[in-house]
Design an enzyme around this catalytic site. Sequence first.
Site, PDB file in Angstrom:
ATOM      1  N   GLN A  18      39.568  58.866  14.265  1.00 46.86           N
ATOM      2  CA  GLN A  18      38.857  59.366  15.444  1.00 46.86           C
ATOM      3  C   GLN A  18      37.384  58.945  15.476  1.00 46.86           C
ATOM      4  O   GLN A  18      36.762  59.014  16.537  1.00 46.86           O
ATOM      5  CB  GLN A  18      38.979  60.888  15.513  1.00 46.86           C
ATOM      6  CG  GLN A  18      40.420  61.333  15.754  1.00 46.86           C
ATOM      7  CD  GLN A  18      40.594  62.836  15.751  1.00 46.86           C
ATOM      8  OE1 GLN A  18      40.925  63.423  14.732  1.00 46.86           O
ATOM      9  NE2 GLN A  18      40.366  63.474  16.880  1.00 46.86           N
ATOM     10  N   HIS A 110      45.253  62.191   7.810  1.00 50.19           N
ATOM     11  CA  HIS A 110      44.954  62.922   9.051  1.00 50.19           C
ATOM     12  C   HIS A 110      45.684  62.213  10.195  1.00 50.19           C
ATOM     13  O   HIS A 110      45.103  61.411  10.920  1.00 50.19           O
ATOM     14  CB  HIS A 110      43.445  62.964   9.292  1.00 50.19           C
ATOM     15  CG  HIS A 110      43.027  63.946  10.356  1.00 50.19           C
ATOM     16  ND1 HIS A 110      42.150  64.982  10.137  1.00 50.19           N
ATOM     17  CD2 HIS A 110      43.376  64.058  11.663  1.00 50.19           C
ATOM     18  CE1 HIS A 110      41.979  65.684  11.245  1.00 50.19           C
ATOM     19  NE2 HIS A 110      42.720  65.128  12.205  1.00 50.19           N
ATOM     20  N   ASN A 154      46.616  66.783   6.969  1.00 53.04           N
ATOM     21  CA  ASN A 154      46.084  67.551   8.081  1.00 53.04           C
ATOM     22  C   ASN A 154      47.220  67.964   9.009  1.00 53.04           C
ATOM     23  O   ASN A 154      48.006  67.120   9.452  1.00 53.04           O
ATOM     24  CB  ASN A 154      45.086  66.706   8.888  1.00 53.04           C
ATOM     25  CG  ASN A 154      44.554  67.474  10.088  1.00 53.04           C
ATOM     26  OD1 ASN A 154      43.744  68.381   9.918  1.00 53.04           O
ATOM     27  ND2 ASN A 154      45.021  67.150  11.278  1.00 53.04           N
ATOM     28  N   GLU A 155      47.304  69.246   9.312  1.00 57.01           N
ATOM     29  CA  GLU A 155      48.232  69.793  10.307  1.00 57.01           C
ATOM     30  C   GLU A 155      49.652  69.233  10.188  1.00 57.01           C
ATOM     31  O   GLU A 155      50.147  68.563  11.107  1.00 57.01           O
ATOM     32  CB  GLU A 155      47.685  69.566  11.719  1.00 57.01           C
ATOM     33  CG  GLU A 155      46.384  70.312  11.979  1.00 57.01           C
ATOM     34  CD  GLU A 155      45.861  70.187  13.410  1.00 57.01           C
ATOM     35  OE1 GLU A 155      46.388  69.358  14.171  1.00 57.01           O
ATOM     36  OE2 GLU A 155      44.935  70.934  13.756  1.00 57.01           O
TER      37      GLU A 155
HETATM   38  O1  IFM Z   1      41.140  66.244  17.307  1.00 54.63           O
HETATM   39  C1  IFM Z   1      42.083  67.124  16.782  1.00 54.63           C
HETATM   40  C2  IFM Z   1      42.218  66.925  15.285  1.00 54.63           C
HETATM   41  O2  IFM Z   1      42.538  65.611  14.953  1.00 54.63           O
HETATM   42  C3  IFM Z   1      43.301  67.840  14.734  1.00 54.63           C
HETATM   43  N1  IFM Z   1      43.124  69.215  15.152  1.00 54.63           N
HETATM   44  C4  IFM Z   1      42.834  69.458  16.545  1.00 54.63           C
HETATM   45  C5  IFM Z   1      41.714  68.565  17.017  1.00 54.63           C
HETATM   46  C6  IFM Z   1      41.378  68.860  18.500  1.00 54.63           C
HETATM   47  O3  IFM Z   1      42.470  68.673  19.330  1.00 54.63           O
END
Ligand code: IFM
Length: 410
Positions: A18, A110, A154-155
């Site tokens: 990002q 991520h 991540n997530e």
């Molecule tokens: O930008 C994302 C991130 O990569 C993961 N969690 C949520 C953020 C906002 O949508």
Amino acid sequence: MTTLAPGFLWGAATAPHQVEGNNVNADFWRTETRMPGATYSGDACDSYHRYREDMQLMADAGLTAYRFGIEWARIQPRPDLFSRAELAHYRRMIDTALELGLTPVVTLHHFTSPAWFADEGGGLTGPTAAQRWGAYVERVTEILDGVEWIITFNEPNMLALMTAFAELAASGAMDEWQSPTLEVDTSDHAGLVASLPTPDPEVGRALIALHRQAVGILRARTTAKVGWTIANQAFTPTPGNEATYAEVSHVWEDLYLEGSAGDDFIGVQSYSSQPVDANGPVPHPPHPDNTLVGSAYRPDALGIALRHAWEVGGGIPLLVTENGIATDDDTRRIAYTEGALAGLEDAVADGIDVRGYLHWSLLDNYEWGHWEPTFGLIAVDRETFVRTPKPSLAWLGQRARAHAETAVGA
Ligand code: IFM
């Protein structure tokens, strides 16, 4: 009088794809070209070259921690090739953070994987996943000296959701791509929310196994605290629908919170909250107060998320690894964050062990197909990459400084 511990981390977060730019070997670089209506990440925020400037701005503001990621696709651009130069690049990032007084919180995955790995046959759910992921994690441990906080995935619950989306898209049932986070783009698609797929528990279980594998490697080779970060939905039951709420919570996040058993911390990521009725999560209608990603304005979500993660996680220490708002009104960002921190302080006052708060995001970065939802404490000129801190950066830094003074005087 603050209830937060003296060593509480105050910081902000980013993810490699990002912010870095030109992440050409990653699977998402290719995915961007296949998302109708999407804009490419391109040079992103050029943080690959400008990371020192980013960190300096944080340190100057008074923040004490920076969550950033290592990009697997750079470390291992081909199956048979690990890049020493890229390992050295991330080591320099760690050194720079330490030099500037920022505690590095390092994410190993991520959302993005090397494109060759995705092609190899299933990526993270394929037959080569354990071997490939394990080799990557082992290699990265060579540069992690002095890092106290490591996040494996991540997530993972959103990764499991993305798999469900990909399956839906492949079946032709979806004529338009949805960004991988729950919060994205629902404003234009409010009617679609109810029919969105849910995270695939099979994928979830595969990710838990990979997470446990990585925890084992990291424990053997580093002294860091190890955990992963969960997208907490802050679901709330509507009266009489507690059983549905429990089922929904399990498939969306509790499976992953339970998969944290034995970890040193759970990363809590919270943006909004959603009620659950007999049909599941209640679609959120368009509303003038909605954020730029169409989610409800719910600063109280963080408190709900922390309490839920604490309860389901069985008392594992929590670290807020993401919390923020997509808005072009920085006054609103400050108000949202103020409310979220009030919920955090209440949770801590009630005995919940929260080790830090990392705001999402440090920069106005690439939101998985879009640039418009701005989450940053710092604006980035898309032509020149010039950084312009917003008042919210100084505001958050001031919270950190005030806490440090209180904690020292305590
Ligand atoms: O930008 C994302 C991130 O990569 C993961 N969690 C949520 C953020 C906002 O949508």
